[in-house]
Write an enzyme that holds these catalytic residues in place. Structure first.
Site, PDB file in Angstrom:
ATOM      1  N   ASP A 269       0.878  -1.176   0.000  1.00 34.78           N
ATOM      2  CA  ASP A 269       0.000   0.000   0.000  1.00 34.78           C
ATOM      3  C   ASP A 269       0.913   1.223   0.000  1.00 34.78           C
ATOM      4  OD1 ASP A 269      -2.232   1.925   0.792  1.00 34.78           O
ATOM      5  OD2 ASP A 269      -3.298   0.019   0.875  1.00 34.78           O
ATOM      6  N   HIS A 323      -3.271   3.861  -3.634  1.00 36.08           N
ATOM      7  CA  HIS A 323      -2.691   3.015  -2.586  1.00 36.08           C
ATOM      8  C   HIS A 323      -1.288   2.534  -2.952  1.00 36.08           C
ATOM      9  CE1 HIS A 323      -6.126   2.985   0.102  1.00 36.08           C
ATOM     10  NE2 HIS A 323      -6.895   2.885  -0.954  1.00 36.08           N
ATOM     11  N   GLU A 393     -10.399   3.625  -4.413  1.00 37.32           N
ATOM     12  CA  GLU A 393     -10.117   4.941  -3.836  1.00 37.32           C
ATOM     13  C   GLU A 393      -9.120   5.779  -4.641  1.00 37.32           C
ATOM     14  OE1 GLU A 393     -11.334   4.317   0.730  1.00 37.32           O
ATOM     15  OE2 GLU A 393      -9.304   3.627   0.306  1.00 37.32           O
TER      16      GLU A 393
END
Ligand SMILES: *[C@@H]1O[C@H](CO)[C@@H](O)[C@H](O)[C@H]1NC(C)=O
Ligand SMILES: *[C@@H]1O[C@H](CO)[C@@H](O)[C@H](O)[C@H]1NC(C)=O
Length: 641
Positions: A269, A323, A393
């Site tokens: 991440d 990420h 995201e």
């Protein structure tokens, strides 16, 4: 002398490290400390499916607690609940712990796997006896034949499949018989190694320590069993905090106890890049929290094998294009340009969902060279039949505010202030990465998280339901689930309102509780039914349409598009210190839901889970405590109306 001592210590710690599960006996009350054996004043009686503690003087059909749990009710000790027919005897049968025999009949390709599982089963059974044996005064009515009564386990596997896929047959049949020669025989029959391994797990749940005889005991049994969903997973993040290899092994071992079959490993991440990519060592060099907090290639290869031997696939995720961040900083200095953008950019709220920010520089051609190196290595190391390319995201503002990317949009004739331009870049990135992966690994479906992209209809997102499986992380009531099902996608559920194991507890940014509070209780985990969620989006017209003979059958019931589910542990607030208590027993609740889709709810499962959780602790998993021990000794006494 010093050197020799040092080598010995190393050898000991290496041996411990290889041990999947730490033996928990030493931490338990079960070690007998009494100098003379105790006459215990209690026995247990089975009354209406409950084991009730009864004074010895009043018991008419008293048993030890273990014997009662084994024979009372319908498979009380089994977890997850078998889906086929179960018949169990009513009398515990003791046998000697010193010799359990496993005989394997399996095709050459899987014989080694089956034999190893058989050896572990023998160890599991042997370890049920506490060190030093019984703490009870041994029964005077002790069976004289006990010393010669053995358990022989015959395992038959039909096929030579040595890897797990969505089509793998995980069913098994188990029977335990008491022969005329006063011996115990167990037969496990399965199509595949994976089914046989499940059968051995079930067998181990039908054996308990018999402290009245200092022996083991079992019951006669006939069990047929197969899972409802092919994907029964945990999602584990090792980037926000590092999880040790020992922690991963323990997790895989605990998953195997619960017949969970997939560890969806969110390896990297923004925060850290803890995996060694031998083709591009700078990723871990720049991305790991420390040189110790790295999974070496050899360790990962060993983990893949360790998991396979326990019926678990390691499903790697390379989350992108958001990420990402630490691990990619070296690009510009190396003359490859910025591989990521917005790294650590502030104020973070404007460019990402949690600090630190970071997103791929998807217009940099050098990025794709590095990606290819990683993907080739993932293929070689994991040999995955399923791969996860993240996709969640994405922050369009990050790209829009990056001069290099805005200039690129303008150069191509687009309006650099228009979000839609960046959406287009994302869609192109997605297609390119999908093509890259399938050209490396062969045609296979890849998994994507729900996002702004999956919210769009397929013709706009250009995501093809025959190429993508969507993992749902929004709530179980999100209309997006219905929309995706209607478009024909297969889904894996991780709806955060039930299956996020990090929810609840202190916030890690700011005050109060964390974002998805409250804590998801094991009951919430258990009661989250994928089938019910799928059906809740099925309108009567969907069903009518499907009755047309031309429609494929799978369209007729949305629940057939559910591949299964995964409970996720994001590790902003977890590491080796609390890993077990976060995952268990809630992971066990998940396991029964995904294995059996029971019609009954968590209340009906409670006594059994309390028992299973104790068994997990005895086998070295620090599963969180659920109730006072009294409740386990007195089924049904801890209730509320
Ligand atoms: C148990 O399984 C074995 C192997 O399939 C079979 O031969 C035997 O008849 C079974 N016994 C019972 C009681 O079902
Ligand atoms: C790369 O990123 C750094 C830091 O944000 C920035 O200063 C630099 O201008 C970027 N390089 C290019 C070519 O845009």
């Amino acid at each position: 002398m010093r050197a020799v001592l040092y080598i010995c210590l190393l050898a000991v710690s290496a041996a411990n490290d290889m041990e999947p599960l730490t033996k928990a006996w030493a931490r338990r009350e079960d070690v007998c400390k009494l100098t003379s054996p105790l006459t215990f004043p209690w026995m247990w009686e089975c009354k209406k499916g409950a084991c009730v503690r009864t004074p010895v003087s009043e018991a008419t059909n008293g048993m030890t607690l273990g014997g009662c749990k084994l024979t009372c009710g319908k498979g009380f000790t089994l977890w997850p609940k078998p889906t086929g027919a179960i018949t169990l005897g009513k009398t515990p049968l003791s046998f000697t712990y010193s010799q359990v025999i496993v005989i394997v009949d399996a095709p050459q390709d899987v014989r080694g796997l089956v034999e190893k599982a058989g050896n572990r089963l023998k160890e599991t059974l042997r370890d049920m006896r506490p060190p030093g044996g019984s703490c009870l005064k041994l029964s005077s009515a002790r069976d004289a034949n006990l010393a010669t009564r053995q358990l022989t386990i015959r395992v038959t596997v039909e096929r030579s499949d040595a890897s797990l896929t969505l089509k793998t047959d995980e069913s098994y049949k188990l029977n335990i018989t008491h022969t005329d020669a006063d011996q115990l025989e167990a037969h496990i029959e399965a199509k595949t190694f994976f089914g046989a391994r499940h059968g051995m797990e079930t067998l181990s749940q039908l054996v308990a320590y018999d402290d009245a005889n200092d022996a083991l005991m079992t019951v006669t049994a006939d069990v047929r069993d197969a899972p409802v969903y092919p994907v029964r997973a945990l999602t584990l993040d090792t980037s926000r905090n590092f999880i040790s290899v020992a922690g991963l092994r323990r997790t895989i071992g605990a998953m195997a106890m619960n017949k969970l079959n997939t560890l969806h490993w969110h390896i990297t991440d923004t925060h850290s890049f803890p995996i060694e990519i031998t083709g591009e060592p700078r990723l871990a060099q720049y991305g790991a929290y420390s040189p110790r907090e790295v999974y070496t290639r050899a360790e990962v290869e060993e983990l893949v094998q360790f998991a396979l031997e326990r019926g678990v696939r390691l499903l790697p995720e390379l989350d992108m294009p958001a990420h990402v961040g630490y691990g990619w900083q070296w690009g510009e200095k190396a003359g490859m340009g910025n591989l990521t953008v917005c790294l650590g950019k502030e104020p973070w709220q404007e460019f990402c969902v949690e600090p630190p920010c970071g997103q791929m520089n998807i217009i940099n051609e050098n990025l794709y060279k590095v990606l290819k190196t990683i993907l080739v290595e993932y293929r070689d190391v994991f040999k995955p039949d399923l791969f996860h390319i993240g996709g969640d995201e994405i922050n369009l503002n990050c790209w829009k505010t990056t001069p290099e990317i805005a200039a690129f949009v303008k150069e191509k004739g687009g309006d650099p202030t228009d979000d839609e331009e960046y959406m287009k870049l994302w869609i192109q990135f997605q297609e390119r990465v999908y093509d890259m992966w399938t050209s490396i690994a062969g045609e296979q479906k890849t998994i994507l998280w729900t996002s702004h992209l999956t919210q769009r209809p397929a013709e706009e997102s250009r995501l093809d339901p025959s190429k993508y499986i969507i993992q749902i992380w929004t709530t179980g009531k999100d209309q997006q689930i219905g929309d995706l099902l209607k478009q024909g996608y297969e889904l894996i559920l991780s709806n955060y309102d039930a299956w996020y194991l990090d929810c609840g507890g202190s916030a890690w940014v700011g005050k109060g509780n964390n974002w998805c509070s409250p804590y998801k209780s094991w009951q919430t985990v258990y009661d989250n039914s994928p089938r019910e969620i799928a059906h809740s989006f099925q309108s009567s017209s969907d069903t009518v349409a499907s009755r047309r003979p031309s429609q494929p059958l799978r369209q007729s019931d949305f629940s057939t598009q559910i591949l299964g589910g995964s409970a996720a542990l994001w590790t902003e607030q977890a590491d080796d210190a609390n890993l077990d208590t976060k995952l268990w027993p809630r992971g066990a609740a998940l396991a029964e839901r995904l294995w059996a889709e029971p019609e009954t709810d968590s209340l009906a499962a409670q006594w059994r889970l309390v028992h299973h959780r104790r068994r997990m602790v005895a086998r070295g998993v620090q599963a969180e405590t659920m109730q006072p021990k009294y409740c386990h000794q007195y089924d049904g006494s801890c209730y509320i109306n």
